[in-house]
Scaffold this motif. Structure first.
Motif, PDB file in Angstrom:
ATOM      1  N   SER A 259       0.824  -1.202   0.000  1.00 22.53           N
ATOM      2  CA  SER A 259       0.000   0.000   0.000  1.00 22.53           C
ATOM      3  C   SER A 259       0.862   1.257   0.000  1.00 22.53           C
ATOM      4  O   SER A 259       0.612   2.199  -0.774  1.00 22.53           O
ATOM      5  CB  SER A 259      -0.931   0.002   1.218  1.00 22.53           C
TER       6      SER A 259
ATOM      7  N   ARG B  42       1.197   4.035  -3.195  1.00 23.12           N
ATOM      8  CA  ARG B  42       0.938   5.469  -3.010  1.00 23.12           C
ATOM      9  C   ARG B  42       2.149   6.281  -3.483  1.00 23.12           C
ATOM     10  O   ARG B  42       1.988   7.347  -4.070  1.00 23.12           O
ATOM     11  CB  ARG B  42       0.663   5.783  -1.538  1.00 23.12           C
TER      12      ARG B  42
ATOM     13  N   ARG C  17     -11.167   9.094  -4.983  1.00 16.88           N
ATOM     14  CA  ARG C  17     -11.475   7.981  -5.874  1.00 16.88           C
ATOM     15  C   ARG C  17     -11.447   8.390  -7.334  1.00 16.88           C
ATOM     16  O   ARG C  17     -11.004   7.625  -8.203  1.00 16.88           O
ATOM     17  CB  ARG C  17     -12.851   7.413  -5.539  1.00 16.88           C
TER      18      ARG C  17
ATOM     19  N   TYR D 292      -7.758   9.058  -8.432  1.00 17.66           N
ATOM     20  CA  TYR D 292      -6.945   7.830  -8.445  1.00 17.66           C
ATOM     21  C   TYR D 292      -7.887   6.628  -8.507  1.00 17.66           C
ATOM     22  O   TYR D 292      -8.079   5.919  -7.494  1.00 17.66           O
ATOM     23  CB  TYR D 292      -6.056   7.762  -7.198  1.00 17.66           C
TER      24      TYR D 292
ATOM     25  N   ASP E 121      -7.316   3.104  -6.962  1.00 19.35           N
ATOM     26  CA  ASP E 121      -7.500   2.825  -5.541  1.00 19.35           C
ATOM     27  C   ASP E 121      -8.689   1.886  -5.310  1.00 19.35           C
ATOM     28  O   ASP E 121      -8.656   1.019  -4.432  1.00 19.35           O
ATOM     29  CB  ASP E 121      -7.772   4.126  -4.770  1.00 19.35           C
TER      30      ASP E 121
ATOM     31  N   ILE F 190      -6.974  -2.165   0.294  1.00 17.68           N
ATOM     32  CA  ILE F 190      -6.584  -0.772   0.492  1.00 17.68           C
ATOM     33  C   ILE F 190      -7.476  -0.107   1.544  1.00 17.68           C
ATOM     34  O   ILE F 190      -8.656  -0.414   1.664  1.00 17.68           O
ATOM     35  CB  ILE F 190      -6.662   0.015  -0.841  1.00 17.68           C
TER      36      ILE F 190
ATOM     37  N   LEU G  89      -9.096   2.997   1.861  1.00 13.15           N
ATOM     38  CA  LEU G  89      -9.397   4.140   0.985  1.00 13.15           C
ATOM     39  C   LEU G  89      -9.322   5.469   1.727  1.00 13.15           C
ATOM     40  O   LEU G  89      -8.918   6.485   1.156  1.00 13.15           O
ATOM     41  CB  LEU G  89     -10.778   3.963   0.355  1.00 13.15           C
TER      42      LEU G  89
ATOM     43  N   ALA H 285      -5.574   6.534   1.994  1.00 13.21           N
ATOM     44  CA  ALA H 285      -4.766   6.707   0.787  1.00 13.21           C
ATOM     45  C   ALA H 285      -4.370   8.159   0.534  1.00 13.21           C
ATOM     46  O   ALA H 285      -3.199   8.440   0.245  1.00 13.21           O
ATOM     47  CB  ALA H 285      -5.490   6.117  -0.421  1.00 13.21           C
TER      48      ALA H 285
END
Length: 450
Positions: free
Chosen positions: A46, A50, A351, A354, A357, A363, A365, A368
């Protein structure tokens, strides 16, 4: 038309970027950073993905003692990075770092494997992003800070609440604006039912998993299932319980919001009070008091029952004479004393910006955007050679405070830590607990401290 709540979300994201600095390629930064990841499980990948989203990087090396997990991470990385290249893979991080061709190393291992790889990475010439808690014992943390300073390397800790857009907004709009007035008490909590338990049978590690290497300096427990699928967190041999795992985030956030350093005294009580069956040896109930000159910061966790405030099951509460700030990874609320205006803010999601994601396995969310900002801040300081927002020393203070709480609970008495002398004042028994045992042939990094 964008409604007020959506406007606040956009504002929080913009404020966070402006306060932390927005990473952009420039004349001082035309290179593509060569990156390696140690620990290819859930959060290691993760963090890596990123970083790929916000920076010109080429992931050239991956390391993990689980060959299947390593191969899967290599496949995923090739599909995510711009070059489409598959990284080199290593079982042992020492072999990876021997190449001395990495600009950045991410350490996403379980807690007992943070110190040695981070120190080896800065010795190899890399800047480092290391997950929290930075260490498994207090003197590991001291050695990590010393190594970063000795080699002049930038080390960012994965306490990304400091880079969480709505929490940055809360700090500015509530704390810095003086809406709280004089602060008299802070409470931190976690009531998630996250204590893995059970009594799985002892078996043989699969051929593709090097259990001895995974255990490293930790005791070699009888193998009772793949430990790195969150099972490790339920054992003090590898982690530091819910206090080390979850309190470190909220304590670090409060320290950042209120400008706090080392606590002057730490006490803690707790134990396994309800969930008495199964193999887990971390507490299911614990409280800790971190004493500061003007107020106490009080931590509480339970891995059973219900939270007192369902909207804030993992959170911080800052009580001031003019009002209260509640804050979590998902939201914040300011409740004024009297007739003042209530203020609410929500977590920022990205969202649309990206879309990858949304389909990424496991993930978080909500985290992130924070991790992306945290990576940008890290890279800004890689360029400037400054200290990032979650510099290794700040990560050490937050981590060590939680580890000291566990020591205080174990001994049944408060502890006062002197970081300049690296000892617990007037308590030889507690001082000995600052350094945990290492399984041969691994050598504790405190051996190198002056």
């Amino acid at each position: 038309m964008t409604n007020r709540r959506e406007a606040l979300k956009v504002g929080a994201a913009g404020l966070a970027t402006s306060m932390l600095g927005g990473y952009t390629r420039g004349a001082a930064d035309e290179k593509t950073y060569r990156v390696g990841l140690i620990g290819c499980g859930w959060y290691g990948k993760s963090d890596l993905f990123r970083l790929i989203q916000v920076a010109p990087v080429e992931v050239v090396s991956l390391c993990d003692p689980d060959a299947k997990q390593l191969a899967h991470a290599a496949e995923m990385t090739a599909s995510r990075q711009k070059s489409g290249k598959t990284p080199r893979t290593y079982r042992d991080y020492r072999d990876m770092l021997k190449e001395k061709d990495l600009d950045i190393v991410l350490v996403g291992t379980p807690d007992h494997w943070h110190a040695l790889p981070m120190i080896a990475a800065v010795e190899s010439g890399a800047d480092v992003y290391v997950q929290k808690p930075i260490s498994h014992d207090v003197l590991e943390g001291e050695a990590m800070v010393a190594a970063a300073r000795k080699h002049g390397k930038v080390v960012q800790v994965g306490t990304q609440r400091k880079s969480t857009p709505h929490l940055i907004e809360a700090k500015k709009r509530i704390v810095e604006a003086g809406l709280l007035g004089k602060v008299g008490r802070v409470e931190l909590c976690c009531y998630y039912h996250m204590r893995a338990n059970g009594d799985p049978e002892v078996t043989t590690p699969p051929d593709y998993f090097d259990y001895n290497l995974w255990s490293g300096p930790a005791p070699l427990r009888p193998f009772d299932g793949m430990p790195h699928v969150r099972w490790w967190r339920t054992f003090m041999e590898y982690g530091s319980g819910i206090t080390g795992d979850m309190c470190v985030h909220m304590l670090d956030t409060v320290r950042w919001m209120l400008g706090l350093g080392w606590p002057k005294k730490i006490s803690s009580t707790g134990g396994i009070l309800v969930q008495k069956t199964g193999k887990s040896n971390i507490t299911d109930t614990q409280e800790a008091v971190f004493e500061y000159p003007e107020f106490d910061v009080i931590w509480s966790h339970r891995t059973w029952g219900t939270p007192p405030d369902p909207d804030y099951p993992w959170a911080l509460f800052i009580y001031g004479e003019k009002g209260t700030l509640k804050a979590s990874t998902m939201r914040y609320d300011f409740i004024p004393q009297g007739k003042g205006e209530k203020i609410h803010g929500d977590c920022v999601f990205e969202r649309e910006k990206y879309p990858e994601d949304v389909t990424e396995p496991e993930i978080e969310l909500n985290a992130a955007p924070a991790t992306r900002l945290h990576m940008r801040n890290f890279l800004d300081n890689v360029v400037s050679r400054g200290k990032p927002v979650a510099d290794i020393e700040e990560g050490h203070i937050s981590t060590a405070s939680c580890l000291l709480a566990n020591i205080a609970m174990k001994l049944g008495r408060p502890v006062v830590y002197d970081p300049s002398k690296r000892l617990v004042v007037g308590d030889d028994e507690a001082t000995r607990l600052l350094r945990g045992p290492y399984r041969a042939p691994w050598v504790h990094p405190a051996e190198g401290l002056g």
